[in-house]
Design a protein around this motif. Structure first.
Motif, PDB file in Angstrom:
ATOM      1  N   GLY A  86      37.722 -26.825   5.173  1.00  0.00           N
ATOM      2  CA  GLY A  86      37.108 -27.369   6.378  1.00  0.00           C
ATOM      3  C   GLY A  86      37.085 -26.404   7.541  1.00  0.00           C
ATOM      4  N   TRP A  87      37.397 -25.125   7.309  1.00  0.00           N
ATOM      5  CA  TRP A  87      37.413 -24.130   8.380  1.00  0.00           C
ATOM      6  C   TRP A  87      36.042 -23.503   8.596  1.00  0.00           C
ATOM      7  N   ALA A  88      35.148 -23.654   7.650  1.00  0.00           N
ATOM      8  CA  ALA A  88      33.796 -23.099   7.756  1.00  0.00           C
ATOM      9  C   ALA A  88      32.803 -24.175   7.358  1.00  0.00           C
ATOM     10  N   SER A  89      31.643 -24.132   7.958  1.00  0.00           N
ATOM     11  CA  SER A  89      30.598 -25.127   7.688  1.00  0.00           C
ATOM     12  C   SER A  89      29.500 -24.504   6.835  1.00  0.00           C
ATOM     13  N   SER A  90      28.626 -25.355   6.327  1.00  0.00           N
ATOM     14  CA  SER A  90      27.481 -24.848   5.572  1.00  0.00           C
ATOM     15  C   SER A  90      26.584 -24.005   6.473  1.00  0.00           C
ATOM     16  N   ARG A  91      26.583 -24.270   7.752  1.00  0.00           N
ATOM     17  CA  ARG A  91      25.799 -23.453   8.686  1.00  0.00           C
ATOM     18  C   ARG A  91      26.366 -22.035   8.749  1.00  0.00           C
ATOM     19  N   ASP A  92      27.691 -21.917   8.789  1.00  0.00           N
ATOM     20  CA  ASP A  92      28.317 -20.593   8.776  1.00  0.00           C
ATOM     21  C   ASP A  92      27.910 -19.837   7.515  1.00  0.00           C
ATOM     22  N   PHE A  93      27.938 -20.539   6.397  1.00  0.00           N
ATOM     23  CA  PHE A  93      27.572 -19.946   5.114  1.00  0.00           C
ATOM     24  C   PHE A  93      26.093 -19.551   5.122  1.00  0.00           C
ATOM     25  N   ASP A  94      25.238 -20.441   5.622  1.00  0.00           N
ATOM     26  CA  ASP A  94      23.798 -20.200   5.606  1.00  0.00           C
ATOM     27  C   ASP A  94      23.390 -19.024   6.497  1.00  0.00           C
ATOM     28  N   GLN A  95      24.128 -18.802   7.580  1.00  0.00           N
ATOM     29  CA  GLN A  95      23.800 -17.660   8.440  1.00  0.00           C
ATOM     30  C   GLN A  95      24.010 -16.345   7.697  1.00  0.00           C
ATOM     31  N   LEU A  96      25.088 -16.253   6.931  1.00  0.00           N
ATOM     32  CA  LEU A  96      25.316 -15.075   6.096  1.00  0.00           C
ATOM     33  C   LEU A  96      24.291 -15.014   4.972  1.00  0.00           C
ATOM     34  N   LEU A  97      23.967 -16.175   4.419  1.00  0.00           N
ATOM     35  CA  LEU A  97      23.008 -16.251   3.323  1.00  0.00           C
ATOM     36  C   LEU A  97      21.615 -15.817   3.778  1.00  0.00           C
ATOM     37  N   ASN A  98      21.223 -16.219   4.980  1.00  0.00           N
ATOM     38  CA  ASN A  98      19.905 -15.866   5.493  1.00  0.00           C
ATOM     39  C   ASN A  98      19.761 -14.356   5.667  1.00  0.00           C
ATOM     40  N   TYR A  99      20.854 -13.708   6.045  1.00  0.00           N
ATOM     41  CA  TYR A  99      20.797 -12.245   6.180  1.00  0.00           C
ATOM     42  C   TYR A  99      20.545 -11.613   4.808  1.00  0.00           C
ATOM     43  N   TYR A 100      21.272 -12.087   3.800  1.00  0.00           N
ATOM     44  CA  TYR A 100      21.050 -11.585   2.440  1.00  0.00           C
ATOM     45  C   TYR A 100      19.599 -11.796   2.011  1.00  0.00           C
ATOM     46  N   LEU A 101      19.065 -13.001   2.241  1.00  0.00           N
ATOM     47  CA  LEU A 101      17.706 -13.322   1.809  1.00  0.00           C
ATOM     48  C   LEU A 101      16.662 -12.457   2.523  1.00  0.00           C
ATOM     49  N   ALA A 102      16.978 -12.028   3.722  1.00  0.00           N
ATOM     50  CA  ALA A 102      16.045 -11.189   4.478  1.00  0.00           C
ATOM     51  C   ALA A 102      16.084  -9.732   4.040  1.00  0.00           C
ATOM     52  N   HIS A 103      17.034  -9.396   3.162  1.00  0.00           N
ATOM     53  CA  HIS A 103      17.190  -7.997   2.745  1.00  0.00           C
ATOM     54  C   HIS A 103      17.257  -7.893   1.221  1.00  0.00           C
ATOM     55  N   ARG A 104      16.319  -8.569   0.567  1.00  0.00           N
ATOM     56  CA  ARG A 104      16.256  -8.498  -0.890  1.00  0.00           C
ATOM     57  C   ARG A 104      15.548  -7.224  -1.334  1.00  0.00           C
ATOM     58  N   ASP A 105      15.978  -6.692  -2.445  1.00  0.00           N
ATOM     59  CA  ASP A 105      15.453  -5.427  -2.936  1.00  0.00           C
ATOM     60  C   ASP A 105      14.164  -5.620  -3.729  1.00  0.00           C
ATOM     61  N   ARG A 106      13.393  -4.561  -3.797  1.00  0.00           N
ATOM     62  CA  ARG A 106      12.186  -4.531  -4.614  1.00  0.00           C
ATOM     63  C   ARG A 106      12.347  -3.470  -5.697  1.00  0.00           C
ATOM     64  N   VAL A 107      11.801  -3.735  -6.858  1.00  0.00           N
ATOM     65  CA  VAL A 107      11.889  -2.793  -7.969  1.00  0.00           C
ATOM     66  C   VAL A 107      10.487  -2.423  -8.437  1.00  0.00           C
ATOM     67  N   GLY A 108      10.420  -1.456  -9.351  1.00  0.00           N
ATOM     68  CA  GLY A 108       9.139  -0.977  -9.847  1.00  0.00           C
ATOM     69  C   GLY A 108       8.853   0.411  -9.312  1.00  0.00           C
ATOM     70  N   GLU A 109       7.916   1.097  -9.917  1.00  0.00           N
ATOM     71  CA  GLU A 109       7.595   2.469  -9.513  1.00  0.00           C
ATOM     72  C   GLU A 109       7.195   2.553  -8.048  1.00  0.00           C
ATOM     73  N   ASN A 110       6.534   1.542  -7.564  1.00  0.00           N
ATOM     74  CA  ASN A 110       6.111   1.514  -6.158  1.00  0.00           C
ATOM     75  C   ASN A 110       6.861   0.449  -5.356  1.00  0.00           C
ATOM     76  N   HIS A 111       7.992   0.013  -5.901  1.00  0.00           N
ATOM     77  CA  HIS A 111       8.801  -1.038  -5.258  1.00  0.00           C
ATOM     78  C   HIS A 111       7.953  -2.262  -4.932  1.00  0.00           C
ATOM     79  N   GLN A 112       7.151  -2.657  -5.887  1.00  0.00           N
ATOM     80  CA  GLN A 112       6.207  -3.743  -5.657  1.00  0.00           C
ATOM     81  C   GLN A 112       6.742  -5.118  -6.056  1.00  0.00           C
ATOM     82  N   THR A 113       7.837  -5.154  -6.820  1.00  0.00           N
ATOM     83  CA  THR A 113       8.324  -6.432  -7.342  1.00  0.00           C
ATOM     84  C   THR A 113       9.539  -6.922  -6.557  1.00  0.00           C
ATOM     85  N   GLN A 114       9.373  -8.051  -5.889  1.00  0.00           N
ATOM     86  CA  GLN A 114      10.474  -8.645  -5.111  1.00  0.00           C
ATOM     87  C   GLN A 114      11.517  -9.236  -6.047  1.00  0.00           C
TER      88      GLN A 114
END
Length: 378
Positions: A86-114
């Motif tokens: 009970g020391w952290a909320s889903s909002r605390d978790f989601d703020q960290l999660l949103n940062y991860y989702l905003a920095h997803r990698d792309r693969v492929g010869e031209n980095h075209q695949t999310q």
């Protein structure tokens, strides 16, 4: 002089109260350490980038922040553990999660695949944030495991977290898995065209994570990964009496050998150093006999040391003469999960990591100590 019945009664009451207070202190002390560790860690290392995003600063300087996928994975993992209390909320978790989702990698010869893998590093350059391409498997594993745990901690968000977990674990198998070695690679950049395709990071051997991903997805490849990587880790462990394993190893489907210095990152790539120090933590809760055997060999070596110092050669020579929480905290966690194996001296000696406030200028020490507190103090 004979004591009156009232005096005896008063003595009994005081004794009962004293005993109760003592028991409460014994029970609450680990709880207090956990709460304090989490709160100090969050205050020092979590930076709010916007209203809906936050990241873990791994640079040890708030004025020059650096985010790593490894740090983001740890942050989500720690926050999920804090959520259980009970020391952290889903909002605390989601703020960290949103940062991860905003920095997803792309693969492929031209980095075209999310993908759902995270880009391994973000930092400021000339006043602007930049992000380095390519993923790091250790960060992706911790993000996925944190999502798996979050489904149970915040039921109202479970469907969302489970969906992300499945996307991420599918991409780990798609882009960070070598079917020839039956093991995870070190990142999506270590493709079949790379000389690093057979490189294994020993701290990526995470049997309890692999079990969780299998039960969540029913993909048999997670059992293959678990068996293949545990076998290779065991191969490395038996090569020296110490049982120690290197940061990195070259592997095939049926063999493993430590890499040479400077193969990946440093002169200690083939030693028990800054990556391999996490291995006891990764094996701590596993009941697999191979994990237990490898862990026991390592703990036996450490239990015979007067002080556990920051790194060793595989033959047991010290790399440094100082102690480090990055090495001691994972050992404490491993012994905490295996108290019946006779390593009480290690349980006592490695508790020094909780004897003072978390460091404010050492992200790695502080983070591994917080994980050890959240898991090893239970």
């Amino acid at each position: 002089m004979r004591l009156s019945k009232f005096t005896w009664f008063l003595v009994a009451v005081i004794t009962i109260i004293y005993t109760a207070i003592f028991i409460v202190i014994r029970v609450q002390n680990p709880h207090h350490i956990q709460a304090t560790s989490y709160q100090q860690w969050r205050k020092t290392y979590v930076i709010k980038q916007s209203a809906n995003r936050s990241f873990v600063n791994t640079s040890n300087q708030r004025s020059k922040p650096v985010a790593l996928s490894e740090g983001q994975g740890y942050g989500l993992y720690i926050t999920a553990a804090a959520g259980q209390h009970g020391w952290a909320s889903s909002r605390d978790f989601d703020q960290l999660l949103n940062y991860y989702l905003a920095h997803r990698d792309r693969v492929g010869e031209n980095h075209q695949t999310q993908t759902y893998l995270m880009k391994w590093r973000q930092y400021q350059k000339k006043g602007h944030w930049v992000s380095d391409i390519n993923s790091a498997t250790d960060g992706d594993l911790f993000i996925a495991m944190a999502l798996h745990q979050a489904t149970q901690i915040w039921p109202k968000r479970a469907a969302y977290y489970r969906n992300l977990e499945h996307h991420l674990t599918n991409d780990i198998l798609a882009y960070e898995y070598n079917p020839q070695t039956k093991a995870l690679t070190v990142g999506d950049w270590a493709t079949s065209k790379s000389k690093y395709y057979r490189l294994m990071r020993t701290s990526d051997v995470a049997p309890t994570f692999f079990d969780a991903f299998y039960h969540s997805s029913h993909d048999p490849r997670w059992r293959t990964v678990k068996n293949g990587m545990l076998d290779r880790l065991a191969d490395l462990s038996v090569q020296h009496q110490t049982g120690l394993v290197p940061d990195f190893a070259w592997i095939t489907a049926d063999s493993a050998k430590p890499v040479k210095p400077w193969t990946v990152a440093s002169e200690n790539d083939g030693n028990y150093s800054a990556n391999a120090c996490r291995v006891p933590m990764m094996l701590a809760a596993s009941k697999d006999p191979r994990a237990q055997k490898t862990l026991s060999r390592m703990m036996r070596f450490f239990s015979h040391r007067t002080h556990v110092t920051a790194g060793y050669t595989l033959t047991g020579q010290q790399l440094n003469h100082y102690q480090s929480a990055s090495f001691s905290a994972p050992i404490f966690e491993a012994v905490s999960f295996n108290r019946n194996h006779g390593y009480d001296n290690l349980f006592s000696s490695q508790k020094f990591v909780f004897s003072k406030p978390l460091p404010k200028d050492n992200y790695y020490d502080a983070t591994l100590t917080t994980i050890a507190a959240m898991e090893g103090m239970n």
